[in-house]
Design an enzyme around this catalytic site. Structure first.
Site, mmCIF file in Angstrom:
data_model
loop_
_atom_site.group_PDB
_atom_site.id
_atom_site.type_symbol
_atom_site.label_atom_id
_atom_site.label_comp_id
_atom_site.label_asym_id
_atom_site.label_seq_id
_atom_site.Cartn_x
_atom_site.Cartn_y
_atom_site.Cartn_z
ATOM 1 N N GLN B 223 0.823 -1.201 0.000
ATOM 2 C CA GLN B 223 0.000 0.000 0.000
ATOM 3 C C GLN B 223 0.863 1.259 0.000
ATOM 4 O O GLN B 223 0.334 2.369 -0.082
ATOM 5 C CB GLN B 223 -0.900 0.013 1.249
ATOM 6 C CG GLN B 223 -1.824 -1.189 1.330
ATOM 7 C CD GLN B 223 -2.569 -1.286 2.654
ATOM 8 O OE1 GLN B 223 -2.652 -2.345 3.264
ATOM 9 N NE2 GLN B 223 -3.128 -0.190 3.114
ATOM 10 N N ARG B 370 -8.018 -1.103 8.989
ATOM 11 C CA ARG B 370 -8.952 0.018 8.907
ATOM 12 C C ARG B 370 -9.018 0.738 10.240
ATOM 13 O O ARG B 370 -10.097 1.097 10.702
ATOM 14 C CB ARG B 370 -10.358 -0.513 8.538
ATOM 15 C CG ARG B 370 -10.626 -0.401 7.059
ATOM 16 C CD ARG B 370 -11.968 -0.943 6.682
ATOM 17 N NE ARG B 370 -12.570 -0.152 5.614
ATOM 18 C CZ ARG B 370 -13.261 -0.667 4.623
ATOM 19 N NH1 ARG B 370 -13.441 -1.960 4.543
ATOM 20 N NH2 ARG B 370 -13.784 0.113 3.724
ATOM 21 N N CYS B 371 -7.845 0.936 10.850
ATOM 22 C CA CYS B 371 -7.850 1.417 12.219
ATOM 23 C C CYS B 371 -7.546 2.892 12.350
ATOM 24 O O CYS B 371 -7.706 3.441 13.428
ATOM 25 C CB CYS B 371 -6.855 0.632 13.050
ATOM 26 S SG CYS B 371 -5.139 1.082 12.748
ATOM 27 N N GLU B 741 -12.348 4.356 6.583
ATOM 28 C CA GLU B 741 -12.317 3.523 7.786
ATOM 29 C C GLU B 741 -13.402 3.838 8.791
ATOM 30 O O GLU B 741 -13.563 3.108 9.776
ATOM 31 C CB GLU B 741 -10.959 3.689 8.473
ATOM 32 C CG GLU B 741 -9.844 3.163 7.595
ATOM 33 C CD GLU B 741 -8.478 3.557 8.110
ATOM 34 O OE1 GLU B 741 -7.581 2.711 8.080
ATOM 35 O OE2 GLU B 741 -8.319 4.703 8.526
#
Lengths: 294, 796, 199
Positions: B223, B370-371, B741
Site C-alpha cells: 500500500q 482500517r484502524c 475507515e
C-alpha cells in the site's frame, strides 16, 4: 497449499477400482468429492501414495427409494443433489434438514454423503443423521459386498473399519414402519463452519405414539455420539413435554463436550438440550434447520 | 453562446461515476502480483515455526538441497552473514527476518526455499529438520510483566523485561481533581481482541535483480511503494535510485500490506544471489499467523460524572500487546497511535491516558485493519464507556451523548488530549440517525417485547475521528513527513494523466482522482487517466492507509490542477488578447469578463501550451504538487444498530443497521457508500465472530478460515446509509474528508452496545468481542461479564 | 499448448521421475485443450499457470473463500456446469470435462475476455459490486450458476447461493444488487417461452 506427490488412477469401474486398491500399496485413498481429502492433502495432514478417483465410475450418483421404502444413496451422490431432492423433502425430514447446512453451496456440488461418512470427521453432520436413522454403509471389496451398521463403522476420529481394498459404494437408510418426523439443528457461527453443536433427531410415529427414535450428536465428543437413552425415553408413548424434557436431559448427559474457543462444556450441553427440545417441539421437517449467529 | 458544462455529466465532484478499474476486473484481467510471470522466474516457500517460543538448537537443510529443482535454501545463519537476519521496523525496533537464536511466535519464519516451482519448494521445506527446545510462552500483558516471565527479546541489549514503552498524554493531576469532584464514577474494563485485516489476496512479491543493469525491481503487494523503496534501500544497502517498487493491482489491503515482511526481504536477497526473478506468494495460514494483525489491547477506563450527566473527566489505562517485535506502521511520535483521539466529539474538560506496550509470543503488529492508527480502539473504548456511563446514571443513551457533544458553535475546539477539531454537527448527525431508526418507537417495542420474554436491543455509536495523517509538525514515519503528491500532465489535445504517491487497493482512485481534475479544470473525467504504484514514475508519497488518501493525495490532485489552471489562464489571456485581469473562469472555459461569448476552452489552452505560447513562457502544461496538510480532517458519524437476542441460545440477529456519515464533500457518492458498507461489515464481523486467540502454549487459534471467521453474504446484515449531514472540511481544497475507515472505527461499538442493551437488567456491563453465542449465553445465564482474552479457556 | 519441464537427467534424485505425468483432455471456455500434468497439480494452478487464465484467483488454504470458483461440467451433464472451488480439485479430475472461467463469461468476441459483456459483468459495474476485484470472478461464476438455475431469485436466494464466496470490501449489499440487476436484464433479454407468455 501444495500436496505431496502421489500416484493417481481414475478407473472406470468398481472392479477396477477395487483391484487398484488391492495392489496399491501401503497408503491409498479413494477420491470421490474430495472436499475433505484434498484440503487435508494440501495442508499435508494426509499424504497418500495412491489416489483412486472413482468419479469416472458410472452409476454411482443416484439416490432413490426402493419399493419397500429403503433409501439408497450412491457413493457419488453429491450433497447438492440431496439438498434439491424432492424425495428427501417429502419423505426424509431429518436428512432434508441436514442437507442444506453441509459446508457451503459450492462445496456441496462436489462433496458426497458416503464420502463424508467414510472421512469420519467427528464434526461431520451426516454421520449424526445416518446414526439417528439407524443406517448402514455397503462396502465392496475383493471378497464381495458387506453391510456395516453406521454405529460400527467409525472406530475413532478419521478412522473407519473399511479394509484398505474396500470401497464404500452406498449408504442405506432402512424403511420407516411409521410416519417419519424429525430434524437436524446445527449451531454454526457462519455458513461453512463446523458445528459447535449439532443434533439429529429421527422419529417414527404411529398415530400419537412414537414407535422408533434415534438421536445423535455432532461436535460434542471424540466422535458422533448416539444418545441411546434419550431416544429410548421417547419410544412407546406420545410426544409430551415431559418425555421431550427427559430425552433432552438424557441427550445432554450423553454429550461429552470440551471447553474450547467454541464455548464452554456447559454451554454445549445446554445447546444439546435446547436443540433436542426444539426439534421435538416442532417435529416438522420444513422448519429452518440452523441456528446461526446472524 | 456556449453552454456551461454540467459538472455531473463530465464526471466531476458528486458524480457517481462508474468505476474505471472495473473494466479489467470484471473480465478477469486484473494484474495482481501472483498473476505476473517473469522469464526465468523461480518460486519461494517459507518454513515456519510450529512453536511459539523455543530456542533453535540446529537446522539441517541438507535433504532439502538434494531435491531436484531446488536452487537455494536460506536460513537465519546465512542471512546473518549478510547482516540481514534482522531488519529495522517502522517503529524503531528490530524484527527477525529469519530466526537465528530463537523463534518467538508460532508461524515465525525459519527458513525459505527457492525452487523451480512452488510444489517443489514446499517439498523441500518439509525436508528441513529443525531441532527446537521449547521455552515458556507469554500470550498476554499480565504474563509479560509477571515475576519470572521469560524475556522474549533477549536479542536486544538493555532489554531486561518485556515492556516496550510507557506513554501518556493529558493532565493527570487535573483529572484526579475532576474525579474527586465526581458524583458518579463509571468504570469499564475490556479487551479489544486481536483481529486481522485478512484481505482475500495474501501478501507476496516478485523480486527481480538485473545483474546487467544493477537495478532491482520488486513487484509487491504494498500500500506504500515509496516507503518500501526507502526500507529496501536501508535494509539491502542498495542505492535508492536503483530500486523500483511496483505495486500492481492489490486484492484488498486494509493495512495488512503496509509493513515490510520477511518474505519480501528473502525474495529480494534470493533474486540478488540467484540473478533470477524470485516469486513469493504466501498462503492464507502464513498471512493470518505472521503478518500485521490489529488491536489486542486492554482498557481499564473510568469516567467522572456529574449527577446531571455532564462528563467531568476521563481516565484511560491501556495495555497493548504488540507480539514479538514492535513493528507498527504509525506516526513516530505516537507510540499507541492516535488512541488519544478518544472522546474528541465530547466536550470534556480534562482527561488522562496512560498506555503501556508489551511483547508476547505472537506475530508482531497492532496497527492495521482500517484502524486509522488505533482510532478503532479509541472509538470503541469511548462508545463502550459512554454506554456504561449512561447506564450507570440511568440516563437515556441518546440524551447522554447529546448533552456532552461539542456544540456546533464551539469550533475550533481543542480536545484535552491536544487535537484541534475544526468543524462538526454532531447533534444533527445523531438526530438523523435516531429518526431513521425510529428510536422512540423502538424503545416502546423493546419494553413490550421484554414483557413477553423477548430481548430486543438498540446500540448507538457516535464519534468523530482524525483522518489524513498528517501535518509535518506532528506526523512522520521514521522521520519522513507524511505529505503526499500528485503530478498532472495535460497533453496537447487536452487529455491528461495524473499520478499520485497513493496506492489504491479497491478505493477507486483511478475513478475519483480524475473526478477532482474534472472539477478543477473541466476536462471530462474520462479524458483523465490515473496511475499509481510505480516508484519510478509516481511522485513521492506515503501510500494509502489510515484513510489518508482523499485528505492528502486528493488535496494534492486539486492543488496541482489549480497550478495547471493558473498557467492555462495566462495562455487564455494570450489567446484572447486581453490581460489576465480581464479573464474569468467557468468549468472548462476561460472567457472575457466584458464579452462572455469570447472564450477559449481548457483544451484550446492545452494546445496553445505546445504551439502558441506567449513570449517568455515555458512550453507545456504539466506540474507537480506536494501537499502538507495543515490539519487532519474530522469526519463524524452516528451508527445505530438494533438486534434481537435469543435468550436460550445466545444467538443474536441484526434487525437494522443505520449509518449516518459526514465526510464532507463526497467526490463519488457511490464509492463513498461502498467504503461505508465495507467498514460496517468489518464492524459486524468483529462484533459477531471474527478474532484470533491463543491457547496456553501459544498455538494460534485463527490461522485459517475454518477458525478465523469472516461473515458471508448470508450472515451479513443489510445497511441503511444516510448522507444528509454534510460539513465540508474547512481546510481541504475541495472540502472533502477521509471516509474509508469510519464505519470500521465507529461500527463495532454500535453492535456491541445493542447486545448489551438487550441484556439490560441482568447486570451485564461487558462481553468482549466477538459476542459469540456461548459468551452471550454465559453472560445472560450467570449474570456476569465475559472476557475473551487469551489464553483460550479449556478443560485443563 | 506445450508444457516444458526441467530435464533432471537419469541420475536425478528420488521422486522426480517416479510419478508419471498424466495426459488430460478437456475443454476450457469452449476451446479444446490437451495438457500433461502431475497428478498433484491443483485445477486452479492448471487454469492460472498452465493456461495463463489468471482471472481465477487463489485466496485461502481451506476451501472457504471461493475466489477460485469456476464451472465444471461432466460428460453428459446438462447446462453450463456446476460451480466448484478449483483449488479443491485436481487438474487430472477435469479429464473429459468442460470448464468455464470468468474469461469465458463475455458473450461474443474473439478470444477470452474480449467480447460483449455478460449481464453479470455489466451488473457488477452498474451496481458497484466490486472494489478490489479479487473475489469478483468467483462471485460472478457462482452467480451465473444461480441464474442458470433460477432466473428470478430473491435477495435471500442470492445471499444463500453466494454464501460460499467471501468478500472483504463490499459488505455484499452491492453484490446482491449486481446479481439482481443481471437477473432482470437476462429475463428481459430472454426469448418468450413456448406457450407465448412473457418470461
Amino acid at each position: 497449499m501444495y500436496p505431496s506427490r502421489f500416484r493417481y488412477e481414475a478407473p472406470s469401474s468398481l472392479d477396477e477400482a477395487i483391484g487398484l486398491l488391492h495392489t496399491g500399496g501401503d497408503y491409498a485413498k479413494v477420491l470421490a468429492g474430495g472436499q475433505s481429502l484434498v484440503p487435508l492433502m494440501k495442508l499435508r495432514f494426509a499424504s497418500p501414495d495412491l489416489i483412486v478417483d472413482i468419479n469416472n465410475v458410472p452409476g454411482l450418483d443416484y439416490h432413490r427409494a426402493d419399493a419397500d421404502g429403503t433409501l439408497r444413496v450412491g457413493a457419488l451422490c453429491r450433497h447438492a443433489d440431496l439438498e434439491r431432492s424432492a424425495l428427501l423433502k417429502s419423505s426424509q425430514p431429518t436428512m432434508a434438514a441436514a442437507a442444506p447446512v453441509i459446508a457451503d453451496p459450492i462445496v456441496r456440488n462436489r462433496g458426497t454423503l458416503v464420502g463424508s461418512l467414510c472421512h469420519a470427521d467427528p464434526q461431520g453432520d451426516w454421520a449424526s443423521v445416518v446414526m439417528a436413522l439407524g443406517g448402514s454403509i455397503v462396502a465392496r471389496g475383493p471378497g464381495g459386498r458387506r453391510t456395516i451398521p453406521i454405529a460400527d463403522f467409525v472406530t475413532g476420529p478419521f478412522q473407519n473399519v473399511l479394509d484398505p481394498d474396500e470401497i464404500a459404494v452406498e449408504a442405506v437408510i432402512p424403511p420407516a414402519q411409521g410416519t417419519r418426523a424429525g430434524g437436524y439443528l446445527k449451531l454454526e457461527r457462519r455458513v461453512g463452519d463446523f458445528a459447535t453443536v449439532g443434533v439429529a433427531v429421527a422419529l417414527e410415529t404411529s398415530g400419537e405414539t412414537v414407535t422408533r427414535a434415534g438421536i445423535a450428536l455432532t461436535g460434542v465428543g471424540g466422535s458422533t455420539i448416539a444418545a441411546a437413552a434419550a431416544a429410548a425415553a421417547l419410544v412407546g408413548g406420545p410426544l409430551t413435554a415431559d418425555r421431550i424434557g427427559l430425552a433432552a436431559d438424557f441427550a445432554a448427559e450423553a454429550a461429552q463436550p470440551r471447553t474450547d474457543h467454541r464455548g464452554s462444556a456447559e454451554y454445549k450441553r445446554h445447546m444439546v438440550r435446547t436443540f433436542v427440545t426444539r426439534i421435538l417441539g416442532r417435529a416438522q421437517p420444513t422448519e429452518p434447520a440452523t441456528e446461526r449467529a446472524a | 453562446m456556449t453552454q456551461a458544462l454540467d459538472e455531473i455529466k463530465i464526471g466531476g465532484l458528486g458524480a457517481s461515476r462508474k468505476r474505471v478499474e472495473d473494466d479489467r476486473f470484471i473480465r478477469g484481467k486484473g494484474n495482481y502480483t501472483d498473476d505476473i510471470a517473469l522469464p526465468g522466474m523461480l518460486h519461494m516457500e517459507i518454513l515456519r515455526s510450529p512453536l511459539a517460543h523455543a530456542r533453535i538448537k540446529s537446522i539441517d537443510a541438507s535433504k532439502a538441497w538434494e531435491i531436484p529443482g531446488v536452487h537455494l535454501v536460506l536460513t537465519g545463519d546465512m542471512m546473518a552473514t549478510r547482516n540481514l537476519a534482522w531488519m529495522p521496523t517502522l517503529s524503531y525496533d528490530t524484527q527477525a527476518v529469519l530466526a537465528t537464536d530463537k523463534v518467538r511466535f508460532q508461524g515465525q519464519e525459519v527458513a525459505c526455499v527457492i525452487a523451480d516451482d512452488p510444489y517443489i519448494a514446499k517439498d523441500a521445506c518439509e525436508a528441513i529438520d529443525v531441532d527446537y527446545e521449547p521455552l515458556p510462552v507469554i500470550v498476554n500483558p499480565a504474563q509479560a510483566v509477571a515475576d519470572g516471565a521469560p524475556v522474549i527479546r533477549d536479542d536486544k541489549e538493555n532489554q531486561a523485561d518485556n515492556v516496550i514503552y510507557h506513554w501518556e498524554v493529558g493532565d493527570a493531576a487535573g483529572t484526579d481533581r475532576a474525579f474527586e469532584q465526581a458524583d458518579v464514577i463509571s468504570k469499564l474494563k475490556l479487551h479489544y481482541p486481536r483481529s486481522h485485516p485478512s484481505p482475500i489476496e495474501c501478501c507476496g512479491s516478485i523480486a527481480d535483480f538485473n545483474r546487467a543493469t544493477s537495478k532491482l525491481t520488486v513487484y509487491m503487494t504494498t500500500q506504500a511503494p515509496h516507503i518500501i523503496r526507502a526500507a529496501v534501500a536501508l535494509v539491502a544497502e542498495l542505492p535508492e535510485h536503483m530500486i523500483r517498487i511496483i505495486s500492481p493491482d492489490i486484492g484488498g489491503g486494509f493495512g495488512n500490506k503496509v509493513p515490510v515482511y520477511p518474505g519480501y526481504v528473502c525474495s529480494i536477497l534470493a533474486s540478488i544471489l540467484l540473478e533470477r526473478p524470485v516469486k513469493w506468494i504466501e498462503d492464507k495460514t502464513g498471512n493470518l499467523i505472521s503478518t500485521g494483525f490489529a488491536r489486542d489491547i486492554y482498557l481499564d477506563g473510568e469516567m467522572a460524572l456529574r449527577r446531571d450527566g455532564k462528563i467531568l473527566g476521563v481516565r484511560m489505562h491501556c495495555d497493548a500487546d504488540h507480539g514479538a517485535f514492535f513493528s507498527d506502521a504509525q506516526p513516530s511520535k505516537f507510540k499507541i497511535g492516535l488512541l488519544h483521539s478518544a472522546f474528541a466529539a465530547y466536550d470534556i474538560p480534562v482527561a488522562h491516558l496512560m498506555a503501556r506496550g508489551t511483547y508476547s509470543n505472537k506475530a508482531p503488529g497492532g496497527v492495521a485493519y482500517r484502524c486509522s492508527f488505533r482510532v478503532t480502539e479509541a472509538m470503541f473504548f469511548q462508545e463502550r464507556m459512554v454506554q456504561a456511563a449512561a447506564d450507570d446514571l440511568g440516563m437515556d443513551q441518546a440524551e447522554f451523548r447529546r448533552m456532552n457533544f461539542v456544540r456546533d458553535e464551539d469550533f475550533p475546539h481543542r480536545t484535552p488530549f491536544g487535537f484541534l477539531l475544526d468543524s462538526g454537527q454532531y447533534r444533527k448527525c445523531l438526530d438523523v440517525g435516531l429518526k431513521a431508526v425510529g428510536y422512540a418507537d423502538f424503545r416502546r417495542q423493546q419494553e413490550e417485547a421484554r414483557a413477553r420474554g423477548r430481548l430486543l436491543g438498540i446500540g448507538i455509536s457516535t464519534m468523530t475521528e482524525p483522518l489524513g495523517a498528517g501535518n509535518s509538525r506532528e506526523y512522520d514515519i521514521l522521520g519522513i513527513k507524511m505529505f503526499d503528491s500528485a503530478e498532472l500532465k495535460v497533453h496537447m489535445t487536452g487529455k491528461a494523466i495524473v499520478r499520485t504517491g497513493a496506492r489504491t487497493q479497491g478505493q477507486g482512485h483511478e475513478t475519483t482522482w480524475a473526478q477532482i481534475v474534472s472539477h478543477e479544470l473541466g476536462i471530462p473525467a474520462q479524458d483523465v487517466v490515473v496511475e499509481e504504484g510505480d516508484t519510478d514514475t509516481a511522485p513521492f508519497g506515503m501510500g494509502t492507509y489510515a484513510s489518508r488518501s482523499t485528505p492528502v493525495a486528493g488535496a494534492a490532485v486539486a492543488m496541482v490542477s489549480r497550478k495547471i489552471r493558473a498557467k492555462a489562464r495566462k495562455l487564455a489571456a494570450h489567446l484572447l488578447e486581453v490581460s489576465e485581469e480581464d479573464v474569468e473562469w467557468e468549468l472548462g472555459r476561460f472567457y472575457v469578463r466584458s464579452a462572455p461569448d469570447r472564450g477559449v476552452t481548457i483544451q484550446e489552452c492545452a494546445m496553445a501550451a505546445y504551439s502558441n505560447m506567449p513570449d517568455g513562457m515555458e512550453p507545456g502544461l504539466e506540474n507537480t504538487a506536494y501537499y502538507d496538510p495543515p490539519n487532519l480532517t474530522w469526519p463524524f458519524a452516528c451508527y445505530i444498530v438494533t438486534v434481537e437476542v435469543d435468550p436460550v441460545t445466545g444467538v443474536w440477529d441484526v434487525l437494522t443497521t443505520v449509518a449516518v456519515d459526514d465526510c464532507g464533500v463526497r467526490i463519488n457518492p457511490m464509492i463513498v457508500e461502498g467504503q461505508i458498507m465495507g467498514g460496517l461489515t468489518e464492524a459486524y464481523a468483529m462484533a459477531n465472530m471474527q478474532f484470533i486467540t491463543f491457547d496456553a502454549e501459544g498455538n494460534c487459534v485463527g490461522s485459517n478460515y475454518m477458525d478465523y471467521l469472516l461473515p458471508t453474504a448470508w450472515e451479513t446484515p443489510g445497511f441503511e446509509l444516510h448522507s444528509e449531514v454534510v460539513t465540508p472540511c474547512p481546510h481541504h481544497p475541495i472540502g472533502a474528508k477521509g471516509i474509508g475507515e469510519c464505519a470500521a472505527v465507529g461500527g463495532p461499538a454500535a453492535f456491541v452496545n445493542a447486545v448489551i442493551d438487550a441484556l439490560s437488567g441482568t447486570g451485564v456491563r461487558n462481553i468482549d468481542m466477538p459476542l459469540l453465542p456461548d459468551r452471550v449465553w454465559e453472560a445472560l445465564t450467570h449474570h456476569r461479564d465475559v472476557s475473551g482474552a487469551p489464553p483460550v479457556r479449556s478443560d485443563d | 499448448m506445450t508444457i516444458v519441464y526441467e530435464d533432471l537427467g537419469d541420475e536425478a534424485g528420488a521422486g522426480a521421475s517416479d510419478v508419471p505425468m498424466r495426459r488430460i483432455r478437456f475443454t476450457v471456455n469452449g476451446q479444446k485443450k490437451i495438457a500433461e500434468v502431475e497428478p498433484r497439480l491443483l485445477l486452479s494452478h492448471l487454469i492460472r499457470r498452465g493456461l495463463g487464465l489468471t482471472g481465477t484467483h487463489m485466496g485461502c488454504d481451506t476451501t472457504n473463500c471461493g475466489a477460485c470458483t469456476v464451472l465444471v461440467k461432466g460428460a453428459g451433464e446438462a447446462g453450463a456446469g456446476r460451480p466448484v472451488k478449483s483449488c479443491t480439485m485436481l487438474a487430472v479430475q477435469v479429464d473429459g470435462r468442460e470448464i468455464s472461467t470468468v474469461e469465458g463469461l463475455a458473450m461474443k468476441g474473439a478470444g477470452e475476455g474480449g467480447g460483449e459483456l455478460h449481464p453479470l459483468q455489466e451488473g457488477f459495474k452498474e451496481e458497484h459490486g466490486l472494489q478490489c476485484g479479487f473475489c469478483t470472478p468467483g462471485m460472478m461464476m457462482a452467480a451465473k450458476a444461480l441464474l442458470d438455475e433460477n432466473p428470478d431469485p430473491t435477495e435471500e436466494d442470492v445471499r444463500w447461493a453466494l454464501s460460499g464466496n467471501l468478500c472483504r470490501c463490499t459488505g455484499y449489499q452491492n453484490i446482491v444488487k449486481s446479481v439482481l440487476w443481471a437477473a432482470a436484464k437476462l429475463r428481459a433479454q430472454a426469448p418468450a417461452s413456448e406457450d407465448g407468455s412473457q418470461p
